[in-house]
Design a protein around this motif. Structure first.
Motif, PDB file in Angstrom:
ATOM      1  N   THR A   1       0.840  -1.194   0.000  1.00  0.00           N
ATOM      2  CA  THR A   1       0.000   0.000   0.000  1.00  0.00           C
ATOM      3  C   THR A   1       0.880   1.250   0.000  1.00  0.00           C
ATOM      4  OG1 THR A   1      -1.963   0.972   1.046  1.00  0.00           O
ATOM      5  CG2 THR A   1      -0.194   0.216   2.522  1.00  0.00           C
ATOM      6  N   SER A   2       0.255   2.411   0.023  1.00  0.00           N
ATOM      7  CA  SER A   2       0.998   3.668  -0.101  1.00  0.00           C
ATOM      8  C   SER A   2       1.559   4.113   1.243  1.00  0.00           C
ATOM      9  CB  SER A   2       0.080   4.759  -0.657  1.00  0.00           C
ATOM     10  OG  SER A   2      -1.002   4.997   0.235  1.00  0.00           O
ATOM     11  N   GLY A   3       2.418   5.132   1.204  1.00  0.00           N
ATOM     12  CA  GLY A   3       2.932   5.760   2.414  1.00  0.00           C
ATOM     13  C   GLY A   3       4.172   5.084   2.952  1.00  0.00           C
ATOM     14  N   SER A   4       4.260   5.004   4.291  1.00  0.00           N
ATOM     15  CA  SER A   4       5.462   4.479   4.927  1.00  0.00           C
ATOM     16  C   SER A   4       5.700   3.013   4.576  1.00  0.00           C
ATOM     17  CB  SER A   4       5.388   4.646   6.446  1.00  0.00           C
ATOM     18  OG  SER A   4       4.245   3.980   6.963  1.00  0.00           O
ATOM     19  N   ALA A   5       4.655   2.302   4.162  1.00  0.00           N
ATOM     20  CA  ALA A   5       4.827   0.912   3.728  1.00  0.00           C
ATOM     21  C   ALA A   5       5.890   0.821   2.639  1.00  0.00           C
ATOM     22  CB  ALA A   5       3.503   0.351   3.218  1.00  0.00           C
ATOM     23  N   VAL A   6       5.868   1.774   1.723  1.00  0.00           N
ATOM     24  CA  VAL A   6       6.816   1.791   0.609  1.00  0.00           C
ATOM     25  C   VAL A   6       8.242   1.948   1.123  1.00  0.00           C
ATOM     26  CG1 VAL A   6       7.477   2.998  -1.507  1.00  0.00           C
ATOM     27  CG2 VAL A   6       5.045   2.748  -0.912  1.00  0.00           C
ATOM     28  N   ALA A   7       8.425   2.877   2.069  1.00  0.00           N
ATOM     29  CA  ALA A   7       9.764   3.147   2.595  1.00  0.00           C
ATOM     30  C   ALA A   7      10.353   1.928   3.282  1.00  0.00           C
ATOM     31  CB  ALA A   7       9.711   4.326   3.558  1.00  0.00           C
ATOM     32  N   ASN A   8       9.492   1.053   3.817  1.00  0.00           N
ATOM     33  CA  ASN A   8       9.988  -0.145   4.496  1.00  0.00           C
ATOM     34  C   ASN A   8      10.607  -1.161   3.539  1.00  0.00           C
ATOM     35  OD1 ASN A   8       9.557  -0.006   7.424  1.00  0.00           O
ATOM     36  ND2 ASN A   8       7.431   0.339   6.868  1.00  0.00           N
ATOM     37  N   TYR A   9      10.375  -1.021   2.246  1.00  0.00           N
ATOM     38  CA  TYR A   9      11.047  -1.873   1.267  1.00  0.00           C
ATOM     39  C   TYR A   9      12.524  -1.507   1.093  1.00  0.00           C
ATOM     40  CZ  TYR A   9       6.835  -4.022  -0.881  1.00  0.00           C
ATOM     41  OH  TYR A   9       5.698  -4.754  -1.146  1.00  0.00           O
ATOM     42  N   TYR A  10      12.911  -0.296   1.521  1.00  0.00           N
ATOM     43  CA  TYR A  10      14.207   0.230   1.099  1.00  0.00           C
ATOM     44  C   TYR A  10      15.406  -0.663   1.463  1.00  0.00           C
ATOM     45  CZ  TYR A  10      16.682   3.993  -1.202  1.00  0.00           C
ATOM     46  OH  TYR A  10      17.395   4.724  -2.119  1.00  0.00           O
ATOM     47  N   PRO A  11      15.482  -1.230   2.678  1.00  0.00           N
ATOM     48  CA  PRO A  11      16.642  -2.082   2.972  1.00  0.00           C
ATOM     49  C   PRO A  11      16.811  -3.241   1.989  1.00  0.00           C
ATOM     50  CG  PRO A  11      15.494  -1.519   4.992  1.00  0.00           C
ATOM     51  CD  PRO A  11      14.629  -1.043   3.868  1.00  0.00           C
ATOM     52  N   SER A  12      15.714  -3.881   1.621  1.00  0.00           N
ATOM     53  CA  SER A  12      15.812  -5.009   0.681  1.00  0.00           C
ATOM     54  C   SER A  12      16.132  -4.519  -0.731  1.00  0.00           C
ATOM     55  CB  SER A  12      14.513  -5.820   0.669  1.00  0.00           C
ATOM     56  OG  SER A  12      13.412  -5.023   0.288  1.00  0.00           O
ATOM     57  N   VAL A  13      15.661  -3.332  -1.086  1.00  0.00           N
ATOM     58  CA  VAL A  13      15.983  -2.770  -2.402  1.00  0.00           C
ATOM     59  C   VAL A  13      17.483  -2.514  -2.515  1.00  0.00           C
ATOM     60  CG1 VAL A  13      15.666  -0.770  -3.923  1.00  0.00           C
ATOM     61  CG2 VAL A  13      13.693  -1.776  -2.757  1.00  0.00           C
ATOM     62  N   VAL A  14      18.064  -1.936  -1.468  1.00  0.00           N
ATOM     63  CA  VAL A  14      19.502  -1.665  -1.471  1.00  0.00           C
ATOM     64  C   VAL A  14      20.285  -2.975  -1.568  1.00  0.00           C
ATOM     65  CG1 VAL A  14      21.413  -0.720  -0.127  1.00  0.00           C
ATOM     66  CG2 VAL A  14      19.237   0.482  -0.179  1.00  0.00           C
TER      67      VAL A  14
ATOM     68  N   PHE B   1      -2.430  14.539  -4.699  1.00  0.00           N
ATOM     69  CA  PHE B   1      -2.646  14.438  -3.256  1.00  0.00           C
ATOM     70  C   PHE B   1      -1.363  14.640  -2.460  1.00  0.00           C
ATOM     71  CE2 PHE B   1      -6.839  11.963  -2.549  1.00  0.00           C
ATOM     72  CZ  PHE B   1      -7.429  12.582  -3.652  1.00  0.00           C
ATOM     73  N   VAL B   2      -0.207  14.568  -3.130  1.00  0.00           N
ATOM     74  CA  VAL B   2       1.082  14.613  -2.439  1.00  0.00           C
ATOM     75  C   VAL B   2       1.269  15.957  -1.739  1.00  0.00           C
ATOM     76  CG1 VAL B   2       3.591  14.527  -2.743  1.00  0.00           C
ATOM     77  CG2 VAL B   2       2.116  12.959  -4.030  1.00  0.00           C
ATOM     78  N   ASP B   3       1.737  15.935  -0.492  1.00  0.00           N
ATOM     79  CA  ASP B   3       2.035  17.094   0.349  1.00  0.00           C
ATOM     80  C   ASP B   3       0.793  17.898   0.728  1.00  0.00           C
ATOM     81  OD1 ASP B   3       4.664  16.346   0.302  1.00  0.00           O
ATOM     82  OD2 ASP B   3       5.316  17.872  -1.122  1.00  0.00           O
ATOM     83  N   LEU B   4      -0.388  17.251   0.656  1.00  0.00           N
ATOM     84  CA  LEU B   4      -1.620  17.893   1.137  1.00  0.00           C
ATOM     85  C   LEU B   4      -2.004  17.382   2.522  1.00  0.00           C
ATOM     86  CD1 LEU B   4      -3.942  17.957  -2.024  1.00  0.00           C
ATOM     87  CD2 LEU B   4      -2.396  19.725  -1.167  1.00  0.00           C
ATOM     88  N   PHE B   5      -1.113  16.593   3.146  1.00  0.00           N
ATOM     89  CA  PHE B   5      -1.388  15.961   4.436  1.00  0.00           C
ATOM     90  C   PHE B   5      -2.553  14.991   4.342  1.00  0.00           C
ATOM     91  CE2 PHE B   5       0.805  18.849   7.784  1.00  0.00           C
ATOM     92  CZ  PHE B   5       1.978  18.805   7.036  1.00  0.00           C
ATOM     93  N   ASP B   6      -2.720  14.365   3.181  1.00  0.00           N
ATOM     94  CA  ASP B   6      -3.698  13.299   3.040  1.00  0.00           C
ATOM     95  C   ASP B   6      -3.094  12.026   3.632  1.00  0.00           C
ATOM     96  OD1 ASP B   6      -6.396  13.040   1.751  1.00  0.00           O
ATOM     97  OD2 ASP B   6      -5.423  11.283   0.884  1.00  0.00           O
ATOM     98  N   GLY B   7      -3.918  11.158   4.196  1.00  0.00           N
ATOM     99  CA  GLY B   7      -3.420   9.974   4.883  1.00  0.00           C
ATOM    100  C   GLY B   7      -2.586   9.076   3.990  1.00  0.00           C
ATOM    101  N   GLN B   8      -1.505   8.544   4.564  1.00  0.00           N
ATOM    102  CA  GLN B   8      -0.627   7.590   3.890  1.00  0.00           C
ATOM    103  C   GLN B   8      -0.174   8.086   2.507  1.00  0.00           C
ATOM    104  OE1 GLN B   8      -3.257   3.975   4.842  1.00  0.00           O
ATOM    105  NE2 GLN B   8      -1.197   3.109   4.907  1.00  0.00           N
ATOM    106  N   THR B   9       0.129   9.361   2.441  1.00  0.00           N
ATOM    107  CA  THR B   9       0.579   9.938   1.176  1.00  0.00           C
ATOM    108  C   THR B   9       1.935  10.600   1.392  1.00  0.00           C
ATOM    109  OG1 THR B   9      -1.724  10.392   0.596  1.00  0.00           O
ATOM    110  CG2 THR B   9      -0.036  11.480  -0.718  1.00  0.00           C
ATOM    111  N   ILE B  10       2.946  10.074   0.708  1.00  0.00           N
ATOM    112  CA  ILE B  10       4.298  10.625   0.776  1.00  0.00           C
ATOM    113  C   ILE B  10       4.809  10.812  -0.651  1.00  0.00           C
ATOM    114  CG2 ILE B  10       4.749   9.494   2.991  1.00  0.00           C
ATOM    115  CD1 ILE B  10       6.510   7.478   1.450  1.00  0.00           C
TER     116      ILE B  10
END
Length: 554
Positions: free
Chosen positions: A77-90, A110-119
């Motif tokens: 899903t969107s948001g911080s979930a995506v960032a959690n992939y980063y160690p395995s991507v590296v 929607f980006v930077d509008l403070f909408d939920g799970q949006t980075i």
């Protein structure tokens, strides 16, 4: 009755993945990626696996890809979930493991509008991926043609580069509209280019004029063809070949324990054993000592052979050979004379001397981490494939004989994160058993690696629990600092017993040599559940024993 996502972009994505044979999909839960989860799980061509923690999921995908040797898709899903992939991507980036990362996203406005799970998801992995793409939302003009070509390009790049590629997928609501039938989509015209390689004639001449040729093998997947080629090179003592445990190369004339042989090199030794031609194959090398040796040796020539990376690790690189090692050596062997060189005999005398000292120490080694690795090297059944965690585990493994097994370790970035998840992903694909040998910090750091319903019952985990990051008492520097125990080695009193119970593993704990010798044979016997063996060594002077070992090699 099957129901599929009505999202056209998802239909196109699934169609193209199926065309390229990408059939393993790791799904982490969420609403924004629900169209992907629903769609993939309804198509018979895909095998889908639910892994909740995205950081673990990324490494599970990496382990699966290591086993099946083709791309694995991840979706979250969107948001911080995506960032959690980063160690395995590296890790995948530096190991060249093909991961196709499919991240669901909110619409771009929607980006930077403070909408939920949006980075800011677009290009989030750009520094450590081979390609970053974003699809158009279905409602945009020309979206279908654009998305078809974009997905095709991304998939082919993932295959060609054998590494991580990211597709970001903005999805507007509603997300749960479904259809009963899939549209007919065109067959994909595949345009992956096959690489060719021709051996430059000057390399043959340089080979013949070199008197001291040393081949150093770093991280490599098991490769019988390369093994046979290198065996020809040592048959007549033509070259010296240094290997590591995760080089997956075995021959009685290879030098498989680098740290055992060069640990006490003097300045004179650096000159005596230095090559004039250094050839490196594979990727990351574990031994810090060999890096120091070869940087001081300053070989006249250094050829590095790899499809993807040509790093100047030893500050002497003269030839970047961008092909597979087995392709290079197949051509080289047809063009060279396999004449004996005294350089081999020089190293062989050193090997015999150090091996004798090694055996002397083994006979008196007390119960400790060192003793455990000695015992495992003789007790693990030959059909097991071994994953070592990073830090102490892979370094201890270097000292013993595990060459009869296929050996794996995450040496792309050499981090402790994801070692368990990677091994479990690998185990999911294998018909033969997998064993993970891990330190306590690596294990506890990746607890969610066990939150995986697909782990086969013939999987085994051995934890050597010295109640700290004992590596920091082995390496020079940290010892003696006030911060050592609490902030660097991070001493603790945890064990894995309740974790094993929680995740459905059988569990055995041992605290002494006699018990370990007694329970180890039974540990490998068939069982309806996977097993954890935890060896408690916190009362042993592990760092001192290892230091004593190296002192007695001198």
């Amino acid at each position: 009755m099957k129901q599929y996502s009505a999202k056209r972009s998802i239909q196109i994505l699934a169609h193209i993945l199926e065309q390229y044979g990408i059939d393993k999909i790791i799904i982490s839960p969420g609403s924004r990626n629900a169209p992907l989860s629903i769609h993939f799980s309804e198509i018979d061509a895909f095998q889908c696996y639910s892994i909740v923690d995205e950081r673990s999921a990324g490494f599970v995908g990496l382990g699966i890809a290591k086993s099946i040797k083709k791309p694995v898709a991840l979706t979250c899903t969107s948001g911080s979930a995506v960032a959690n992939y980063y160690p395995s991507v590296v890790e995948a980036f530096y190991q060249n493991i093909p991961l196709l990362i499919l991240t669901a996203d909110r619409p771009s406005d929607f980006v930077d509008l403070f909408d939920g799970q949006t980075i800011r998801q677009k290009n989030i992995f750009q520094q450590h991926s081979y390609g970053d793409f974003e699809l158009l939302e279905d409602e945009k003009d020309g979206a279908e043609d654009y998305n078809f070509e974009t997905i095709k390009k991304a998939v082919e790049l993932c295959i060609e580069k054998s590494g991580p590629v990211h597709i970001n997928i903005p999805l507007t609501e509603p997300l749960y509209n479904l259809v009963d039938e899939l549209p007919v989509l065109p067959t994909v015209e595949k345009t992956i280019q096959k690489k060719t390689y021709e051996l430059p004639t000057n390399l043959v001449a340089d080979w013949h004029t070199s008197k001291r040729i040393l081949i150093l093998a770093g991280t490599l997947a098991p490769n019988p063809e390369l093994q046979a080629q290198l065996s020809q090179l040592v048959k007549n003592h033509t070259v010296v070949i240094l290997t590591e445990m995760n080089s997956n190369l075995q021959h009685e004339k290879f030098f498989a324990h680098i740290d055992r042989y060069i640990t006490d090199f003097t300045e004179e030794d650096f000159r005596t054993y230095a090559p004039d031609l250094l050839i490196t194959i594979g990727q990351n090398v574990v031994s810090k000592r060999v890096k120091q040796f070869l940087r001081k040796a300053k070989p006249l020539q250094h050829w590095h052979i790899d499809e993807y990376w040509q790093p100047d690790t030893y500050y002497a690189l003269t030839q970047k050979i961008e092909t597979k090692a087995e392709i290079f050596f197949s051509k080289l062997l047809k063009a060279i004379n396999l004449e004996p060189r005294p350089f081999f005999n020089l190293w062989d005398v050193l090997k015999d001397k150090k091996d004798a000292k090694h055996e002397e120490f083994l006979n008196k080694a007390p119960f400790s981490d060192f003793y455990l690795f000695k015992l495992l090297s003789t007790q693990i059944p030959e059909n097991y494939k071994i994953h070592f965690s990073n830090s102490s585990a892979i370094r201890y493994a270097q000292l013993f004989d595990y060459q009869k097994h296929d050996v794996y370790c995450n040496r792309g970035t050499s981090g402790i994160d994801g070692c368990t998840s990677t091994a479990m992903g690998f185990a999911m694909m294998e018909d033969e058993p997998t064993i993970l040998i891990t330190g306590d910090l690596s294990f506890f750091y990746d607890i969610n690696g066990l939150w995986n319903q697909y782990i086969p019952p013939y999987t085994r985990i051995v934890i050597f629990n010295n109640a700290e990051g004992n590596i920091f008492k082995i390496i020079p520097g940290p010892s003696g600092t006030n911060a050592l125990d609490e902030f660097i080695a991070t001493k603790h009193n945890r064990n894995a017993e309740l974790l094993a119970k929680n995740f459905g593993f059988d569990y055995t704990k041992v605290e002494d040599e006699i018990t370990l010798d007694r329970v180890l044979p039974n540990f490998f016997k068939p069982n309806p559940k996977p097993k954890i063996l935890e060896v408690m060594t916190s009362e042993c002077n592990n760092a001192d024993i290892l230091k004593q070992y190296f002192a007695e090699l001198k």
